[in-house]
Design a protein around this motif. Structure first.
Motif, short mmCIF file in Angstrom:
data_model
loop_
_atom_site.label_atom_id
_atom_site.label_comp_id
_atom_site.label_asym_id
_atom_site.label_seq_id
_atom_site.Cartn_x
_atom_site.Cartn_y
_atom_site.Cartn_z
N MET A 69 -10.56 -4.47 20.36
CA MET A 69 -11.11 -4.96 19.11
C MET A 69 -10.24 -4.52 17.92
SD MET A 69 -15.18 -4.28 19.82
CE MET A 69 -15.69 -4.77 18.18
N GLN A 70 -9.81 -3.25 17.94
CA GLN A 70 -8.95 -2.76 16.87
C GLN A 70 -7.58 -3.42 16.90
OE1 GLN A 70 -9.61 1.43 17.90
NE2 GLN A 70 -10.23 1.76 15.78
N HIS A 71 -7.05 -3.62 18.10
CA HIS A 71 -5.77 -4.30 18.23
C HIS A 71 -5.85 -5.71 17.64
CE1 HIS A 71 -4.06 -1.68 21.75
NE2 HIS A 71 -4.34 -0.99 20.66
N ALA A 72 -6.90 -6.42 17.98
CA ALA A 72 -7.05 -7.80 17.51
C ALA A 72 -7.23 -7.83 16.00
CB ALA A 72 -8.24 -8.46 18.21
N ALA A 73 -8.01 -6.89 15.45
CA ALA A 73 -8.23 -6.86 14.01
C ALA A 73 -6.94 -6.57 13.27
CB ALA A 73 -9.29 -5.82 13.66
N LEU A 74 -6.17 -5.61 13.76
CA LEU A 74 -4.90 -5.29 13.10
C LEU A 74 -3.92 -6.46 13.18
CD1 LEU A 74 -3.16 -3.26 11.60
CD2 LEU A 74 -2.37 -2.42 13.80
N ALA A 75 -3.90 -7.14 14.31
CA ALA A 75 -3.02 -8.30 14.44
C ALA A 75 -3.38 -9.37 13.41
CB ALA A 75 -3.11 -8.86 15.85
N GLY A 76 -4.67 -9.53 13.14
CA GLY A 76 -5.08 -10.51 12.14
C GLY A 76 -4.76 -10.10 10.72
N LEU A 77 -4.77 -8.79 10.45
CA LEU A 77 -4.55 -8.29 9.10
C LEU A 77 -3.10 -8.00 8.79
CD1 LEU A 77 -7.55 -5.79 8.76
CD2 LEU A 77 -7.35 -8.05 7.70
N LEU A 78 -2.28 -7.81 9.81
CA LEU A 78 -0.92 -7.32 9.61
C LEU A 78 -0.10 -8.15 8.62
CD1 LEU A 78 0.73 -4.94 10.55
CD2 LEU A 78 1.69 -6.36 12.36
N PRO A 79 -0.19 -9.49 8.62
CA PRO A 79 0.60 -10.24 7.64
C PRO A 79 0.26 -9.91 6.20
CG PRO A 79 -0.12 -11.68 9.41
CD PRO A 79 -0.85 -10.38 9.60
N SER A 80 -0.97 -9.49 5.93
CA SER A 80 -1.33 -9.12 4.56
C SER A 80 -1.16 -7.64 4.29
CB SER A 80 -2.79 -9.52 4.27
OG SER A 80 -3.69 -8.77 5.07
N VAL A 81 -0.81 -6.87 5.34
CA VAL A 81 -0.58 -5.44 5.18
C VAL A 81 0.86 -5.16 4.82
CG1 VAL A 81 -0.52 -3.22 6.41
CG2 VAL A 81 -2.46 -4.77 6.70
N THR A 82 1.79 -5.83 5.51
CA THR A 82 3.21 -5.57 5.28
C THR A 82 4.01 -6.85 5.46
OG1 THR A 82 5.14 -4.34 6.09
CG2 THR A 82 3.44 -4.87 7.69
N PRO A 83 4.99 -7.10 4.60
CA PRO A 83 5.88 -8.27 4.79
C PRO A 83 6.95 -7.95 5.81
CG PRO A 83 6.47 -7.12 2.77
CD PRO A 83 5.26 -6.40 3.34
N TYR A 84 6.55 -7.87 7.07
CA TYR A 84 7.45 -7.36 8.11
C TYR A 84 8.59 -8.31 8.43
CZ TYR A 84 4.39 -10.30 10.99
OH TYR A 84 3.66 -11.35 11.49
N ARG A 111 -4.17 3.26 24.26
CA ARG A 111 -5.53 3.72 24.54
C ARG A 111 -6.10 4.58 23.41
NH1 ARG A 111 -7.26 2.72 29.56
NH2 ARG A 111 -5.74 2.07 31.13
N GLN A 112 -5.26 4.98 22.49
CA GLN A 112 -5.71 5.76 21.34
C GLN A 112 -5.14 5.14 20.07
OE1 GLN A 112 -4.59 9.83 22.02
NE2 GLN A 112 -6.05 10.12 23.67
N PRO A 113 -5.64 3.98 19.69
CA PRO A 113 -5.07 3.29 18.53
C PRO A 113 -5.31 4.07 17.25
CG PRO A 113 -7.13 2.25 19.19
CD PRO A 113 -6.81 3.28 20.24
N ASP A 114 -4.36 3.96 16.34
CA ASP A 114 -4.45 4.64 15.06
C ASP A 114 -4.15 3.63 13.96
OD1 ASP A 114 -4.69 6.56 13.12
OD2 ASP A 114 -2.64 7.27 13.33
N PRO A 115 -5.11 2.78 13.60
CA PRO A 115 -4.86 1.73 12.61
C PRO A 115 -4.79 2.30 11.20
CG PRO A 115 -7.15 1.69 13.26
CD PRO A 115 -6.49 2.74 14.10
N ARG A 116 -3.65 2.92 10.84
CA ARG A 116 -3.51 3.58 9.56
C ARG A 116 -2.20 3.15 8.91
NH1 ARG A 116 -6.84 8.10 9.36
NH2 ARG A 116 -5.55 9.00 7.74
N TYR A 117 -2.17 3.31 7.61
CA TYR A 117 -0.89 3.20 6.92
C TYR A 117 -0.02 4.38 7.31
CZ TYR A 117 -2.35 -0.48 3.67
OH TYR A 117 -2.75 -1.64 3.11
N VAL A 118 1.24 4.13 7.46
CA VAL A 118 2.19 5.20 7.69
C VAL A 118 3.06 5.31 6.44
CG1 VAL A 118 4.16 5.95 9.09
CG2 VAL A 118 2.20 4.83 10.17
N PRO A 119 3.22 6.53 5.87
CA PRO A 119 4.04 6.65 4.66
C PRO A 119 5.42 6.05 4.87
CG PRO A 119 2.88 8.69 5.09
CD PRO A 119 2.64 7.80 6.28
N GLY A 120 5.86 5.27 3.92
CA GLY A 120 7.16 4.61 4.03
C GLY A 120 7.82 4.51 2.68
N ARG A 121 8.57 3.46 2.49
CA ARG A 121 9.31 3.29 1.25
C ARG A 121 8.38 2.83 0.13
NH1 ARG A 121 12.30 0.78 5.14
NH2 ARG A 121 11.56 -1.26 4.45
#
Length: 272
Positions: A69-84, A111-121
């Motif tokens: 569920m977390q994997h699927a949610a992050l996949a849906g949100l990722l385009p609005s999280v970061t312009p990868y 098996r231990q997802p961590d849907p968090r921002y990671v400090p970056g640029r």
């Protein structure tokens, strides 16, 4: 002798124009940047609704397990999280860039997802909280049968409440537009009745008191835990907006007790 009045010196006129520009420029800038930010928030709202649907669909097919569920949610949100897909990101192909952005936020252990921002640029250095919270509103953990109900898809019988998976997703959307993020965050806190703002008005610098006092309006569907998280993040310079989306779907697989040690999916706090 001429009776016509002498024109004002040009220096005085230019000074008056400079003062007028200084007074109106913040408001004009905010109207432009704020409008752009609001359109981006509308897009994030659509992404949150899609992510909630994907999370429910993944959970209904995997016995209510939080990990897919977390994997699927992050996949849906990722385009609005970061312009990868930007040119500044490493990776030769779009798939490699997606994989890099994914691994940086979901973690190396699936098996231990961590849907968090990671400090970056840049601005991301300040945003280190969860990207989203995932609340399983139905079924309740104590009502999940053990062993699993083999008649889970029957039209009637025991476990009727446990046959539908309903989730609420709280997307901690990061306001991306400079200046507009700061202003909107403080307006939001005042509107929600969380904090007054009486310092210098950023939209009218000549006004020494903004007068953004706490609203007495009751905001629906904003839990105390969400209010506390929002206040804490804005106070630390993390300008976010909590976007909520809900979705429900009939279970396609029987619920399993092992996936309901907690009601909500980590790191979502209990009690929402």
């Amino acid at each position: 002798m001429s009776t016509e009045e002498s024109p004002l010196p040009r220096g005085r006129e230019s000074g008056q124009a400079a003062v007028e520009a200084a007074l109106t420029m913040p408001m004009v800038i905010f109207l432009v940047l704020g409008t752009l930010q609001l359109f981006m928030m509308l897009q994030a709202r659509i992404m949150a609704e899609y992510a909630a649907f994907e999370a429910v669909r993944a959970g209904s097919r995997n016995h209510g397990n939080c990990v897919p569920m977390q994997h699927a949610a992050l996949a849906g949100l990722l385009p609005s999280v970061t312009p990868y897909l930007g040119a500044g990101n490493s990776g030769a192909s779009p798939a490699e860039k997606l994989a890099e952005a994914w691994s940086a936020r979901i973690g190396s252990n699936p098996r231990q997802p961590d849907p968090r921002y990671v400090p970056g640029r840049g601005m991301d250095r300040k945003h280190d909280g969860p990207i989203f919270w995932l609340v399983r509103e139905q079924p309740l953990a104590y009502s999940v049968p053990d062993p699993e109900d083999i008649d889970f898809d029957a039209p009637s019988g025991d476990g009727q409440r446990a046959k539908r998976l309903e989730v609420r997703l709280i997307y901690w959307y990061r306001l991306r537009i400079p200046f507009a993020d700061w202003v909107i965050s403080r307006m939001l806190l005042a509107h929600l009745g969380l904090r007054d703002y009486d310092a210098v008005n950023p939209l009218i610098p000549a006004d020494n008191e903004a007068g953004w006092t706490k609203s007495s309006v009751t905001v629906i569907n904003l839990d105390s835990l969400i209010r506390d998280e929002l206040t804490s993040r804005v106070a630390s310079g993390q300008y976010v907006f909590p976007i909520q989306a809900t979705y429900g779907m009939r279970m396609m697989t029987p619920l399993r007790k092992e996936f309901f040690d907690t009601q909500n999916c980590e790191p979502t706090p209990e009690g929402l």
